[in-house]
Design a protein around this motif. Structure first.
Motif, PDB file in Angstrom:
ATOM      1  N   ASN A  44       0.821  -1.216   0.000  1.00 43.43           N
ATOM      2  CA  ASN A  44       0.000   0.000   0.000  1.00 43.43           C
ATOM      3  C   ASN A  44       0.851   1.260   0.000  1.00 43.43           C
ATOM      4  O   ASN A  44       0.544   2.226  -0.706  1.00 43.43           O
ATOM      5  CB  ASN A  44      -0.947  -0.001   1.194  1.00 43.43           C
ATOM      6  CG  ASN A  44      -2.021  -1.054   1.088  1.00 43.43           C
ATOM      7  OD1 ASN A  44      -2.318  -1.548   0.005  1.00 43.43           O
ATOM      8  ND2 ASN A  44      -2.601  -1.429   2.217  1.00 43.43           N
ATOM      9  N   HIS A  45       1.922   1.280   0.778  1.00 39.74           N
ATOM     10  CA  HIS A  45       2.794   2.458   0.838  1.00 39.74           C
ATOM     11  C   HIS A  45       3.438   2.730  -0.519  1.00 39.74           C
ATOM     12  O   HIS A  45       3.430   3.868  -1.006  1.00 39.74           O
ATOM     13  CB  HIS A  45       3.885   2.273   1.885  1.00 39.74           C
ATOM     14  CG  HIS A  45       3.388   2.300   3.292  1.00 39.74           C
ATOM     15  ND1 HIS A  45       4.138   1.857   4.347  1.00 39.74           N
ATOM     16  CD2 HIS A  45       2.217   2.714   3.824  1.00 39.74           C
ATOM     17  CE1 HIS A  45       3.452   1.989   5.474  1.00 39.74           C
ATOM     18  NE2 HIS A  45       2.286   2.517   5.171  1.00 39.74           N
ATOM     19  N   VAL A  46       4.013   1.691  -1.119  1.00 36.37           N
ATOM     20  CA  VAL A  46       4.699   1.888  -2.399  1.00 36.37           C
ATOM     21  C   VAL A  46       3.705   2.272  -3.490  1.00 36.37           C
ATOM     22  O   VAL A  46       3.979   3.169  -4.296  1.00 36.37           O
ATOM     23  CB  VAL A  46       5.516   0.635  -2.780  1.00 36.37           C
ATOM     24  CG1 VAL A  46       6.084   0.766  -4.188  1.00 36.37           C
ATOM     25  CG2 VAL A  46       6.644   0.419  -1.774  1.00 36.37           C
ATOM     26  N   MET A  47       2.541   1.630  -3.517  1.00 38.07           N
ATOM     27  CA  MET A  47       1.534   1.982  -4.530  1.00 38.07           C
ATOM     28  C   MET A  47       1.105   3.439  -4.387  1.00 38.07           C
ATOM     29  O   MET A  47       0.944   4.139  -5.390  1.00 38.07           O
ATOM     30  CB  MET A  47       0.315   1.070  -4.428  1.00 38.07           C
ATOM     31  CG  MET A  47       0.482  -0.250  -5.127  1.00 38.07           C
ATOM     32  SD  MET A  47       0.930  -0.137  -6.868  1.00 38.07           S
ATOM     33  CE  MET A  47      -0.410   0.800  -7.550  1.00 38.07           C
ATOM     34  N   THR A  48       0.934   3.895  -3.167  1.00 32.20           N
ATOM     35  CA  THR A  48       0.566   5.295  -2.947  1.00 32.20           C
ATOM     36  C   THR A  48       1.634   6.222  -3.509  1.00 32.20           C
ATOM     37  O   THR A  48       1.336   7.185  -4.220  1.00 32.20           O
ATOM     38  CB  THR A  48       0.361   5.565  -1.438  1.00 32.20           C
ATOM     39  OG1 THR A  48      -0.710   4.748  -0.970  1.00 32.20           O
ATOM     40  CG2 THR A  48       0.062   7.023  -1.172  1.00 32.20           C
ATOM     41  N   ALA A  49       2.889   5.930  -3.206  1.00 39.82           N
ATOM     42  CA  ALA A  49       3.989   6.781  -3.681  1.00 39.82           C
ATOM     43  C   ALA A  49       4.112   6.741  -5.200  1.00 39.82           C
ATOM     44  O   ALA A  49       4.310   7.782  -5.846  1.00 39.82           O
ATOM     45  CB  ALA A  49       5.303   6.346  -3.033  1.00 39.82           C
ATOM     46  N   VAL A  50       3.974   5.563  -5.785  1.00 43.56           N
ATOM     47  CA  VAL A  50       4.088   5.433  -7.245  1.00 43.56           C
ATOM     48  C   VAL A  50       2.924   6.127  -7.947  1.00 43.56           C
ATOM     49  O   VAL A  50       3.117   6.839  -8.935  1.00 43.56           O
ATOM     50  CB  VAL A  50       4.182   3.943  -7.648  1.00 43.56           C
ATOM     51  CG1 VAL A  50       4.005   3.764  -9.146  1.00 43.56           C
ATOM     52  CG2 VAL A  50       5.514   3.346  -7.196  1.00 43.56           C
ATOM     53  N   LEU A  51       1.722   5.939  -7.445  1.00 44.16           N
ATOM     54  CA  LEU A  51       0.565   6.584  -8.081  1.00 44.16           C
ATOM     55  C   LEU A  51       0.644   8.102  -7.971  1.00 44.16           C
ATOM     56  O   LEU A  51       0.251   8.809  -8.906  1.00 44.16           O
ATOM     57  CB  LEU A  51      -0.734   6.066  -7.469  1.00 44.16           C
ATOM     58  CG  LEU A  51      -1.087   4.626  -7.843  1.00 44.16           C
ATOM     59  CD1 LEU A  51      -2.302   4.151  -7.062  1.00 44.16           C
ATOM     60  CD2 LEU A  51      -1.299   4.468  -9.342  1.00 44.16           C
ATOM     61  N   ASP A  52       1.160   8.607  -6.859  1.00 41.86           N
ATOM     62  CA  ASP A  52       1.321  10.062  -6.734  1.00 41.86           C
ATOM     63  C   ASP A  52       2.371  10.607  -7.702  1.00 41.86           C
ATOM     64  O   ASP A  52       2.323  11.776  -8.077  1.00 41.86           O
ATOM     65  CB  ASP A  52       1.691  10.438  -5.294  1.00 41.86           C
ATOM     66  CG  ASP A  52       0.499  10.402  -4.349  1.00 41.86           C
ATOM     67  OD1 ASP A  52      -0.648  10.253  -4.834  1.00 41.86           O
ATOM     68  OD2 ASP A  52       0.716  10.532  -3.132  1.00 41.86           O
ATOM     69  N   ALA A  53       3.306   9.743  -8.117  1.00 36.27           N
ATOM     70  CA  ALA A  53       4.349  10.170  -9.054  1.00 36.27           C
ATOM     71  C   ALA A  53       4.056   9.668 -10.466  1.00 36.27           C
ATOM     72  O   ALA A  53       4.958   9.594 -11.309  1.00 36.27           O
ATOM     73  CB  ALA A  53       5.697   9.656  -8.579  1.00 36.27           C
ATOM     74  N   HIS A  54       2.801   9.334 -10.732  1.00 34.82           N
ATOM     75  CA  HIS A  54       2.416   8.766 -12.014  1.00 34.82           C
ATOM     76  C   HIS A  54       2.960   9.552 -13.198  1.00 34.82           C
ATOM     77  O   HIS A  54       3.547   8.991 -14.113  1.00 34.82           O
ATOM     78  CB  HIS A  54       0.881   8.684 -12.112  1.00 34.82           C
ATOM     79  CG  HIS A  54       0.390   8.246 -13.447  1.00 34.82           C
ATOM     80  ND1 HIS A  54       0.133   9.132 -14.464  1.00 34.82           N
ATOM     81  CD2 HIS A  54       0.126   7.021 -13.926  1.00 34.82           C
ATOM     82  CE1 HIS A  54      -0.267   8.459 -15.529  1.00 34.82           C
ATOM     83  NE2 HIS A  54      -0.285   7.176 -15.231  1.00 34.82           N
ATOM     84  N   ASP A  55       2.777  10.849 -13.195  1.00 33.49           N
ATOM     85  CA  ASP A  55       3.204  11.671 -14.328  1.00 33.49           C
ATOM     86  C   ASP A  55       4.717  11.674 -14.493  1.00 33.49           C
ATOM     87  O   ASP A  55       5.211  11.915 -15.592  1.00 33.49           O
ATOM     88  CB  ASP A  55       2.674  13.088 -14.197  1.00 33.49           C
ATOM     89  CG  ASP A  55       1.152  13.133 -14.316  1.00 33.49           C
ATOM     90  OD1 ASP A  55       0.560  12.157 -14.822  1.00 33.49           O
ATOM     91  OD2 ASP A  55       0.562  14.150 -13.897  1.00 33.49           O
ATOM     92  N   GLN A  56       5.434  11.437 -13.426  1.00 32.37           N
ATOM     93  CA  GLN A  56       6.887  11.368 -13.496  1.00 32.37           C
ATOM     94  C   GLN A  56       7.333  10.034 -14.085  1.00 32.37           C
ATOM     95  O   GLN A  56       8.325   9.968 -14.812  1.00 32.37           O
ATOM     96  CB  GLN A  56       7.473  11.542 -12.092  1.00 32.37           C
ATOM     97  CG  GLN A  56       8.966  11.535 -12.029  1.00 32.37           C
ATOM     98  CD  GLN A  56       9.463  11.728 -10.612  1.00 32.37           C
ATOM     99  OE1 GLN A  56       8.706  12.082  -9.711  1.00 32.37           O
ATOM    100  NE2 GLN A  56      10.735  11.497 -10.412  1.00 32.37           N
TER     101      GLN A  56
END
Length: 104
Positions: free
Chosen positions: A87-99
């Motif tokens: 859950n933590h990693v998915m949150t961080a990755v989804l927040d950086a989606h555009d990157q």
């Protein structure tokens, strides 16, 4: 073990995490500062590198090739920790989606 595999056996690193060590390091650099990994509790979180490795191990395998219990045993953590790390990693990755995802 991650450092050993990254330096000495990159093929084993890739076999478990489904990314090259260089890509792992790039992702780690991009998500490490995310607030989801900050903790004000008396119980510290696992290092971001371990959380990312747990996530990649789980995400890189599917079906009956891997279970939460398999990942937990491999990482030496509880099943609940596997879920939390994912859950933590998915949150961080989804927040950086555009990157992470861009079109040329």
């Amino acid at each position: 073990m991650l450092v050993h595999h990254e330096e000495c056996c990159p093929h084993l690193f890739w076999q478990k995490l489904c990314v090259n060590p260089e890509i792992f390091d790039d992702i780690l650099d991009d998500i490490s500062d995310h607030p989801i990994f900050q903790n004000q509790s008396n119980n510290p979180q696992l290092p971001v590198s371990v959380q990312l490795a747990i996530f990649l191990n789980q995400a890189g395998h599917y079906g009956n090739a891997i279970t939460l219990e398999d990942v937990a045993q491999w990482a030496g953590v509880s099943v609940g920790s596997v879920v939390n790390c994912t859950n933590h990693v998915m949150t961080a990755v989804l927040d950086a989606h555009d990157q992470f995802v861009c079109f040329p």
